[in-house]
Design a protein around this motif. Structure first.
Motif, PDB file in Angstrom:
ATOM      1  N   ASP A 177      -4.849   8.403   2.629  1.00 35.19           N
ATOM      2  CA  ASP A 177      -5.203   9.311   1.530  1.00 35.19           C
ATOM      3  C   ASP A 177      -5.315   8.547   0.220  1.00 35.19           C
ATOM      4  N   ALA A 178      -4.399   7.620  -0.023  1.00 31.77           N
ATOM      5  CA  ALA A 178      -4.438   6.817  -1.258  1.00 31.77           C
ATOM      6  C   ALA A 178      -5.675   5.938  -1.279  1.00 31.77           C
ATOM      7  N   TYR A 179      -6.056   5.401  -0.146  1.00 38.98           N
ATOM      8  CA  TYR A 179      -7.243   4.545  -0.063  1.00 38.98           C
ATOM      9  C   TYR A 179      -8.508   5.350  -0.360  1.00 38.98           C
ATOM     10  N   ILE A 180      -8.585   6.539   0.230  1.00 33.63           N
ATOM     11  CA  ILE A 180      -9.762   7.407   0.003  1.00 33.63           C
ATOM     12  C   ILE A 180      -9.835   7.811  -1.466  1.00 33.63           C
ATOM     13  N   LYS A 181      -8.671   8.193  -2.017  1.00 26.40           N
ATOM     14  CA  LYS A 181      -8.619   8.596  -3.422  1.00 26.40           C
ATOM     15  C   LYS A 181      -9.029   7.443  -4.337  1.00 26.40           C
ATOM     16  N   GLY A 182      -8.566   6.232  -4.026  1.00 29.85           N
ATOM     17  CA  GLY A 182      -8.892   5.071  -4.845  1.00 29.85           C
ATOM     18  C   GLY A 182     -10.365   4.730  -4.805  1.00 29.85           C
ATOM     19  N   ASN A 183     -10.994   4.923  -3.652  1.00 29.11           N
ATOM     20  CA  ASN A 183     -12.409   4.596  -3.527  1.00 29.11           C
ATOM     21  C   ASN A 183     -13.314   5.677  -4.086  1.00 29.11           C
ATOM     22  N   SER A 184     -12.767   6.896  -4.258  1.00 25.20           N
ATOM     23  CA  SER A 184     -13.590   7.971  -4.800  1.00 25.20           C
ATOM     24  C   SER A 184     -13.519   8.020  -6.318  1.00 25.20           C
ATOM     25  N   SER A 221      14.943  11.203  18.608  1.00 21.74           N
ATOM     26  CA  SER A 221      14.940  10.210  17.549  1.00 21.74           C
ATOM     27  C   SER A 221      13.736   9.296  17.668  1.00 21.74           C
ATOM     28  N   ALA A 222      13.340   8.997  18.904  1.00 22.22           N
ATOM     29  CA  ALA A 222      12.165   8.146  19.115  1.00 22.22           C
ATOM     30  C   ALA A 222      10.905   8.841  18.601  1.00 22.22           C
ATOM     31  N   GLN A 223      10.763  10.142  18.888  1.00 23.99           N
ATOM     32  CA  GLN A 223       9.594  10.883  18.420  1.00 23.99           C
ATOM     33  C   GLN A 223       9.606  11.013  16.906  1.00 23.99           C
ATOM     34  N   GLN A 224      10.821  11.151  16.327  1.00 21.22           N
ATOM     35  CA  GLN A 224      10.929  11.234  14.875  1.00 21.22           C
ATOM     36  C   GLN A 224      10.354   9.988  14.213  1.00 21.22           C
ATOM     37  N   ALA A 225      10.695   8.817  14.758  1.00 22.68           N
ATOM     38  CA  ALA A 225      10.179   7.557  14.206  1.00 22.68           C
ATOM     39  C   ALA A 225       8.656   7.498  14.306  1.00 22.68           C
ATOM     40  N   ILE A 226       8.106   7.970  15.421  1.00 25.79           N
ATOM     41  CA  ILE A 226       6.651   8.005  15.596  1.00 25.79           C
ATOM     42  C   ILE A 226       6.010   8.920  14.560  1.00 25.79           C
ATOM     43  N   ASP A 227       6.611  10.097  14.361  1.00 29.18           N
ATOM     44  CA  ASP A 227       6.047  11.078  13.427  1.00 29.18           C
ATOM     45  C   ASP A 227       6.097  10.571  11.985  1.00 29.18           C
ATOM     46  N   ILE A 228       7.195   9.938  11.597  1.00 29.62           N
ATOM     47  CA  ILE A 228       7.301   9.414  10.230  1.00 29.62           C
ATOM     48  C   ILE A 228       6.295   8.285  10.017  1.00 29.62           C
ATOM     49  N   ALA A 229       6.161   7.417  11.008  1.00 30.03           N
ATOM     50  CA  ALA A 229       5.195   6.313  10.893  1.00 30.03           C
ATOM     51  C   ALA A 229       3.771   6.846  10.747  1.00 30.03           C
ATOM     52  N   LYS A 230       3.420   7.860  11.522  1.00 31.10           N
ATOM     53  CA  LYS A 230       2.079   8.438  11.416  1.00 31.10           C
ATOM     54  C   LYS A 230       1.864   9.084  10.050  1.00 31.10           C
ATOM     55  N   ARG A 231       2.910   9.732   9.523  1.00 32.92           N
ATOM     56  CA  ARG A 231       2.791  10.332   8.190  1.00 32.92           C
ATOM     57  C   ARG A 231       2.625   9.240   7.122  1.00 32.92           C
ATOM     58  N   CYS A 232       3.335   8.143   7.262  1.00 32.53           N
ATOM     59  CA  CYS A 232       3.168   7.012   6.341  1.00 32.53           C
ATOM     60  C   CYS A 232       1.735   6.497   6.385  1.00 32.53           C
ATOM     61  N   GLU A 233       1.199   6.392   7.577  1.00 34.42           N
ATOM     62  CA  GLU A 233      -0.176   5.933   7.740  1.00 34.42           C
ATOM     63  C   GLU A 233      -1.141   6.885   7.039  1.00 34.42           C
ATOM     64  N   ASP A 245      -0.228   2.456  -9.409  1.00 36.80           N
ATOM     65  CA  ASP A 245      -0.983   3.517  -8.746  1.00 36.80           C
ATOM     66  C   ASP A 245      -0.932   3.295  -7.238  1.00 36.80           C
ATOM     67  N   MET A 246       0.239   3.534  -6.675  1.00 36.39           N
ATOM     68  CA  MET A 246       0.413   3.401  -5.228  1.00 36.39           C
ATOM     69  C   MET A 246       1.344   4.516  -4.757  1.00 36.39           C
ATOM     70  N   ASP A 280       0.828  -1.205   0.000  1.00 38.56           N
ATOM     71  CA  ASP A 280       0.000   0.000   0.000  1.00 38.56           C
ATOM     72  C   ASP A 280       0.862   1.254   0.000  1.00 38.56           C
ATOM     73  N   LEU A 281       2.134   1.093   0.330  1.00 35.57           N
ATOM     74  CA  LEU A 281       3.084   2.209   0.331  1.00 35.57           C
ATOM     75  C   LEU A 281       4.473   1.644   0.074  1.00 35.57           C
ATOM     76  N   ILE A 282       5.217   2.315  -0.808  1.00 36.85           N
ATOM     77  CA  ILE A 282       6.602   1.951  -1.076  1.00 36.85           C
ATOM     78  C   ILE A 282       7.503   3.020  -0.480  1.00 36.85           C
TER      79      ILE A 282
END
Length: 404
Positions: free
Chosen positions: A397-404, A380-392, A124-125, A106-108
């Protein structure tokens, strides 16, 4: 649950995989599956087995050991990495595409993986960049000279870039995929996780960016155990193939300092031969944050994760770059006043003199402490959390776009 595919294609060592591991753990804690496609599997099980991450061999170009012209720009790096050979590049792109169809991510996430990026244009991913910034050049044409100490004409830069662009577009044509307008279009990303500080960005004079800060493993490794003999503490992290290693070891054994050295993959026989009362060598990774906090100075090749750990601890550095990315980092360190470097071409390998100057001249430590103060709030720990949340968010967003 979504599936994330982390792709690593170029570069060496276990730093790439280790840098993404904290983000992967966060994604897993959010309920997502992470699969690693890795250039080098040597340390894969060591790094990934405990968390039960799946890993695959990435499609890579087999080295042919033919001499290569040193790259003066990112397109030159691509040229040396096989982007001058249409047949080989097309084959690897198809292999990446087969991998995508098999994994169905779902994400590369691409970490120095230009062929993986090229292959993903058919799908289209969402795709994102991840790394120090050296692997994510500025979106300009021609891309800049990355050896500013050498004079390279714009014409020469444009010629190499045009050649690489031509090969790339020939491959895209074979795959019925729209061509790139300029080579920088290869980096059309949903987001680009440039994991460094602005002062350490390899392209700092050519762009402004959203910097996420460096990737530093805070817990993995053994606790540092220092020799009881010696005054100031020096931590060393070098590759076993570094050409000046024997000279350095000789000078360190004869020094007045307490030295802990990590050389990955080194043998018991090598350790026994080269250790002394003031010099301890370990093949095991050492907790880098602990080593940086306890020592007075660090020695490394110039990898950004290691450099950042020492600067965040307010410690100066002697860097011994063995390739271009590290050399640019070493020059940034010199410009900041937080250390010095000895290049691989230097015939006068007087490490002891360089270390003595760094330890005795307080301006280097003061500059490192200023840097540490500026980024005292970085986690560094918070950075990993923030990047993971952005990936999510990218996947949602891609899922919503695909379904619309």
């Amino acid at each position: 649950m979504a599936r994330v595919l982390y792709c690593w294609e170029l570069g060496a060592g276990y730093g790439h995989t280790a840098a993404f591991l904290p983000v992967a753990r966060q994604l897993k804690s959010l309920g997502h599956e992470v699969i690693f496609a890795l250039k080098d599997l040597e340390y894969a099980d060591t790094l990934l087995a405990e968390d039960h991450f799946c890993y695959l061999q990435a499609p890579i170009r087999w080295p042919d050991n033919r001499p290569q012209t040193p790259a003066s720009s990112y397109p030159g790096i691509l040229q040396n990495a096989g982007f001058a050979d249409k047949t080989g590049l097309l084959t690897r792109v198809k292999a990446w595409q087969s991998l995508y169809r098999h994994v169905a991510p779902d994400l590369i996430i691409c970490d120095h993986a230009p062929t993986a990026l090229l292959a993903a244009r058919k799908f289209d991913m969402p795709r994102a960049g991840f790394g120090t910034g050296f692997f994510s050049p500025p979106r300009i044409s021609p891309m800049p000279n990355i050896r500013p100490w050498m004079r390279v004409s714009d014409k020469a830069l444009s010629t190499v870039e045009s050649q690489v662009l031509s090969t790339t577009n020939s491959v895209l044509e074979c795959l019925n995929t729209p061509p790139l307008r300029i080579l920088a279009d290869l980096f059309e990303l949903a987001d680009d996780f440039i994991c460094t500080f602005p002062e350490l960005d390899h392209y700092r004079q050519w762009r402004t960016a959203n910097y996420w800060g460096p990737n530093i493993l805070q817990t993995d490794g053994i606790e540092p155990i220092w020799p009881s003999v010696g005054a100031e503490k020096i931590f060393v992290y070098l590759r076993p193939e570094y050409p000046g290693l024997e000279v350095l070891l000789k000078q360190l054994r004869a020094s007045p300092w307490s030295i802990l050295m990590h050389i990955p993959g080194t043998t018991p026989a090598f350790i026994e031969k080269n250790s002394s009362a003031n010099l301890h060598i370990t093949p095991h990774p050492v907790i880098i944050s602990a080593a940086a906090n306890q020592c007075d100075l660090g020695i490394c090749h110039g990898g950004l994760a290691t450099v950042s750990a020492f600067l965040l601890a307010g410690k100066p550095l002697l860097t011994l770059p063995s390739q271009l990315e590290q050399l640019i980092s070493a020059q940034n360190i010199l410009a900041l006043g937080v250390g010095s470097y000895i290049s691989a071409e230097n015939k006068n390998l007087n490490y002891k003199a360089a270390l003595t100057e760094l330890l005795r001249n307080s301006k280097h430590t003061q500059a490192a402490q200023q840097f540490a103060g500026k980024y005292a709030g970085f986690s560094s720990a918070q950075q990993a959390i923030d990047i993971a949340k952005r990936c999510e968010m990218l996947m949602k967003d891609a899922y919503i776009k695909g379904n619309s």
